[in-house]
Design a protein around this motif. Structure first.
Motif, PDB file in Angstrom:
ATOM      1  N   SER A 500       0.727  -1.237  -0.027  1.00 40.77           N
ATOM      2  CA  SER A 500      -0.013   0.044  -0.075  1.00 40.77           C
ATOM      3  C   SER A 500       0.758   1.388  -0.055  1.00 40.77           C
ATOM      4  N   TYR A 501       1.810   1.145   0.852  1.00 36.41           N
ATOM      5  CA  TYR A 501       2.819   2.408   1.031  1.00 36.41           C
ATOM      6  C   TYR A 501       3.503   2.674  -0.601  1.00 36.41           C
ATOM      7  N   ALA A 502       3.878   1.471  -0.971  1.00 35.80           N
ATOM      8  CA  ALA A 502       4.819   1.709  -2.502  1.00 35.80           C
ATOM      9  C   ALA A 502       3.736   2.049  -3.450  1.00 35.80           C
ATOM     10  N   GLU A 503       2.351   1.631  -3.503  1.00 41.32           N
ATOM     11  CA  GLU A 503       1.364   2.042  -4.340  1.00 41.32           C
ATOM     12  C   GLU A 503       0.965   3.585  -4.179  1.00 41.32           C
ATOM     13  N   ALA A 504       0.833   4.050  -3.076  1.00 44.41           N
ATOM     14  CA  ALA A 504       0.266   5.624  -2.719  1.00 44.41           C
ATOM     15  C   ALA A 504       1.371   6.392  -2.874  1.00 44.41           C
ATOM     16  N   TYR A 518      10.023  -0.743  -0.522  1.00 42.90           N
ATOM     17  CA  TYR A 518       8.832  -1.675  -0.072  1.00 42.90           C
ATOM     18  C   TYR A 518       8.362  -2.728  -0.852  1.00 42.90           C
ATOM     19  N   LEU A 519       8.166  -2.481  -2.308  1.00 41.19           N
ATOM     20  CA  LEU A 519       8.008  -3.216  -3.477  1.00 41.19           C
ATOM     21  C   LEU A 519       8.847  -4.651  -3.379  1.00 41.19           C
ATOM     22  N   ASN A 520      10.191  -4.046  -3.318  1.00 44.70           N
ATOM     23  CA  ASN A 520      11.200  -5.071  -3.423  1.00 44.70           C
ATOM     24  C   ASN A 520      11.349  -6.046  -2.055  1.00 44.70           C
ATOM     25  N   ALA A 521      11.152  -5.406  -0.914  1.00 45.71           N
ATOM     26  CA  ALA A 521      11.229  -6.242   0.163  1.00 45.71           C
ATOM     27  C   ALA A 521      10.050  -7.542   0.183  1.00 45.71           C
ATOM     28  N   ILE A 522       8.829  -7.215  -0.423  1.00 42.53           N
ATOM     29  CA  ILE A 522       8.044  -8.416  -0.422  1.00 42.53           C
ATOM     30  C   ILE A 522       8.438  -9.311  -1.801  1.00 42.53           C
ATOM     31  N   ARG A 523       8.961  -8.756  -2.631  1.00 42.66           N
ATOM     32  CA  ARG A 523       9.782  -9.791  -3.715  1.00 42.66           C
ATOM     33  C   ARG A 523      10.810 -10.396  -3.114  1.00 42.66           C
ATOM     34  N   GLN A 524      11.547  -9.944  -2.300  1.00 43.37           N
ATOM     35  CA  GLN A 524      12.881 -10.496  -1.778  1.00 43.37           C
ATOM     36  C   GLN A 524      12.369 -11.798  -1.027  1.00 43.37           C
ATOM     37  N   THR A 532      13.687  -2.741 -10.744  1.00 40.36           N
ATOM     38  CA  THR A 532      14.609  -1.585 -10.909  1.00 40.36           C
ATOM     39  C   THR A 532      14.101  -0.284 -11.611  1.00 40.36           C
ATOM     40  N   ALA A 533      14.609   0.782 -11.519  1.00 40.23           N
ATOM     41  CA  ALA A 533      14.119   1.962 -11.906  1.00 40.23           C
ATOM     42  C   ALA A 533      14.359   1.858 -13.388  1.00 40.23           C
ATOM     43  N   ALA A 534      15.181   1.184 -14.097  1.00 38.91           N
ATOM     44  CA  ALA A 534      15.212   1.015 -15.528  1.00 38.91           C
ATOM     45  C   ALA A 534      14.110   0.245 -15.939  1.00 38.91           C
ATOM     46  N   ALA A 544       1.707  -0.641 -12.554  1.00 38.85           N
ATOM     47  CA  ALA A 544       1.191  -1.912 -13.337  1.00 38.85           C
ATOM     48  C   ALA A 544       2.000  -3.035 -12.366  1.00 38.85           C
ATOM     49  N   ALA A 545       3.392  -2.899 -12.053  1.00 42.10           N
ATOM     50  CA  ALA A 545       4.179  -3.766 -11.415  1.00 42.10           C
ATOM     51  C   ALA A 545       3.556  -3.754 -10.002  1.00 42.10           C
ATOM     52  N   VAL A 546       3.316  -2.898  -9.236  1.00 43.52           N
ATOM     53  CA  VAL A 546       2.745  -2.987  -7.826  1.00 43.52           C
ATOM     54  C   VAL A 546       1.505  -3.400  -7.764  1.00 43.52           C
ATOM     55  N   GLN A 547       0.665  -3.149  -8.657  1.00 45.32           N
ATOM     56  CA  GLN A 547      -0.777  -3.839  -8.839  1.00 45.32           C
ATOM     57  C   GLN A 547      -0.599  -5.582  -9.054  1.00 45.32           C
TER      58      GLN A 547
END
Length: 642
Positions: A500-504, A518-524, A532-534, A544-547
């Motif tokens: 939610s934090y990453a999305e907002a 925070y997105l990658n913490a869940i993936r890790q 990545t930013a790239a 799209a990625a966070v959804q």
């Protein structure tokens, strides 16, 4: 684990019939006659008052588990996560009117509103009114808890915090379906005509958030283990965060470029205040981000943390807790390798499980209707469509497209090397499940008669013999001798608020180092590579990625329906034809025939689904519309299109 949902003994009839039942003939907002004497009796001592508190929890704290109704299913069947095959399984989802819903036939008399958990399986005309019975229970506790003569002031304050939370949760539960609903903050009298119209989205959200803030100041940060399942201050912050995330989302906070898509579900005049904010405001995303971050920041002092031991994959062919990967362990609600209850990721759980001995009714319906694999035979097959399966990336982070046919499904599906979360919450043809069930027989009989059809081939009562090959198995007992008791429904867990934090944050300011963190913490934790930013250079790609991440991480936990609606993507995702894998047993020319057959597969259609735009807001029951209190002058209050 001690359950909060204590059985009603001598006081049960008093509480339920006298104090807690409305018995209204005119409106769900009316007060039952003769209730005051019972209220005084119940709230005289702390012991008696605890019965009222427990009953309040029973009505207000949600669970997504299938319970004791034969016509009860998980909410996921309304989305692309789960498909029940028709006509054989249509009775399974009577609580959601599934067969009408997916064909575009939802109506005020065939709504998906199932009401509070104690009333699941009832019609929409009952379900909506019961949200207000739940609210009444919380308001009765708030009004009367000071009457308890033998309780400390700290205990009374704590109970008030719990009741405030429950009042918010019941309002929120109705809001997520209907939009603006009447705000009820006191125990109402039934002596005169009740006239409480629908609230605007702004006033409703502001009220619920203020009550969450008040509850958080009254509640403790932690509970002793014997009170596992009781509401804490962190739970109040979590509920506030979820409400503000929804309020910031396009369904309610609609950007100009999305107004056309939703116009058919709006009045397109001043009445839209009960459906959305008057105009888009980007700062609502900032408010949502701050609320999610408040949950994350408060988690540590509350003893809550992301469950991450560094074990992303489940050990193959083990039946014990020690073999579970972290994601599967979260779903099993265990902490450590000894199988103790209450992992640290849970903020609030509903401890009423599918095998609770205190529950009325036939407990086996939960196991029958959640999957075929739980009973290895008779039951509702919770098929997972290919369209949702393809949301699971491969382990290297790339996407995939289903191959239309082949001759060894187990090897194919395992060879995709998907996100480990897929293999931890899905059951699939040929999978070694546990030592008791061994390999899962979802297959159709072989053409040459070498193999009879498997016990998991058919959907409930359908005799359809489709051989659908992938089913949801999240919250289905696999380890500890198929023990159902270790499940507790995650009302809130910390991973939700990372996402939610990453999305907002992304919606407010675009991709940032913190949103990626925070997105990658869940993936890790899941064993997946970082984004990545790239890869995600702008708001749209990060969105799209966070959804997608949210869809996978929170799969089968009753988030998908809400998310597709608040994102305004349901009319795209659910206006489609869903597909599945179907498998047939074969020797594939091998002699002597293998003990476990080869599984030849092809893709099949589950049929088309229809999602009218008016579905974004559920229709109010005719019985309430006829009372004319929901709207105003010349307006009955019904949602558009109904």
């Amino acid at each position: 684990m001690k359950r909060l949902y204590i059985p009603f003994v001598l006081a049960a009839g008093i509480v339920t019939a006298g104090m807690m039942s409305t018995g209204c003939s005119k409106s769900f907002l009316e007060k039952p006659k003769g209730g005051d004497i019972t209220v005084d009796t119940i709230f005289h001592t702390q012991k008696q008052a605890n019965y009222a508190v427990a009953d309040m929890y029973d009505w207000c704290v949600p669970t997504g588990f299938v319970l004791n109704s034969s016509g009860d299913s998980r909410e996921d069947v309304l989305t692309d996560q789960v498909h029940l095959l028709l006509p054989g399984a249509q009775w399974v989802a009577q609580n959601l009117n599934f067969n009408y819903y997916i064909a575009g036939g939802m109506a005020p008399t065939y709504s998906i509103d199932r009401g509070p958990v104690t009333q699941r399986g009832n019609t929409a005309a009952v379900a909506f009114t019961n949200w207000y019975k739940a609210i009444r229970k919380a308001n009765l506790v708030l009004k009367n808890i000071d009457k308890v003569t033998d309780a400390t002031s700290d205990w009374i304050a704590d109970v008030k915090g719990q009741a405030l939370f429950c009042r918010v949760m019941a309002h929120y539960s109705a809001f997520r379906l209907y939009g603006g609903v009447p705000i009820v903050s006191q125990v109402l009298s039934g002596d005169s005509k009740i006239d409480i119209p629908r609230a605007s989205i702004q006033s409703l959200v502001d009220s619920l958030v203020s009550w969450c803030d008040a509850a958080a100041t009254l509640l403790p940060a932690t509970r002793v283990s014997s009170d596992y399942g009781r509401i804490t201050s962190l739970a109040a912050l979590a509920l506030k965060s979820r409400i503000l995330l929804y309020a910031a989302s396009p369904l309610y906070n609609t950007p100009a470029d999305m107004k056309g898509a939703i116009s058919a579900a709006r009045y397109n005049d001043a009445r839209d205040s009960v459906l959305c904010y008057p105009s888009y405001d980007k700062t609502r995303w900032k408010r949502a981000a701050d609320a999610a971050k408040a949950v994350i920041d408060a988690a540590s002092s509350a003893g809550v943390s992301l469950y991450n031991t560094g074990k992303p994959t489940t050990t193959v062919k083990t039946d014990n807790y020690a073999g579970l990967a972290d994601y599967e362990a979260v779903c099993n609600n265990v902490w450590g390798t000894a199988g103790t209850y209450g992992n640290p990721e849970m903020i609030l759980v509903n401890t009423y499980n599918q095998n609770d001995p205190n529950r009325d009714g036939w407990a086996d319906w939960g196991r029958y209707n959640t999957s075929k694999v739980r009973q290895m035979g008779w039951g509702a097959k919770n098929n997972v469509p290919i369209e949702f399966l393809q949301k699971y990336e491969k382990r290297d982070g790339t996407t995939w497209v289903a191959t239309a046919s082949g001759n060894d499904f187990k090897t194919y599906f395992e060879g995709l090397n998907l996100d480990p979360r897929a293999y931890q919450c899905l059951a699939y043809a040929g999978q070694w499940y546990n030592s008791g069930k061994t390999f899962l027989p979802y297959y159709k009989a072989s053409a040459d008669g070498a193999y009879q059809k498997g016990s998991l081939v058919d959907d409930t009562n359908a005799g359809d013999n489709t051989g659908s090959a992938v089913e949801s198995s999240k919250f289905v007992a696999r380890v500890d001798n198929n023990n159902d008791n270790h499940f507790a429904w995650p009302v809130f867990r910390l991973a939700e608020f990372y996402l939610s934090y990453a999305e907002a944050l992304n919606e407010f300011q675009g991709p940032s180092a913190e949103s990626f963190q925070y997105l990658n913490a869940i993936r890790q934790r899941a064993g997946m590579p970082d984004k990545t930013a790239a890869m995600l250079p702008d708001v749209a790609t990060f969105r799209a990625a966070v959804q997608n991440e949210r869809s996978i991480e929170l799969a089968f936990e009753d988030h998908r329906y809400n998310d597709l609606h608040r994102w305004l993507t349901a009319h795209i995702v659910l206006n489609t034809t869903l597909h599945g894998f179907a498998v047939t047993a074969s020797t594939n020319g091998t002699t002597p025939k293998p003990t476990n057959p080869f599984l030849n597969w092809n893709t099949i259609s589950y049929g088309s689904r229809t999602f009218p735009v008016k579905y974004y807001y559920v229709p109010f029951p005719y019985a309430e519309i006829s009372l004319r209190y929901l709207g105003g002058e010349g307006w009955d209050g019904q949602n558009p299109g109904w």
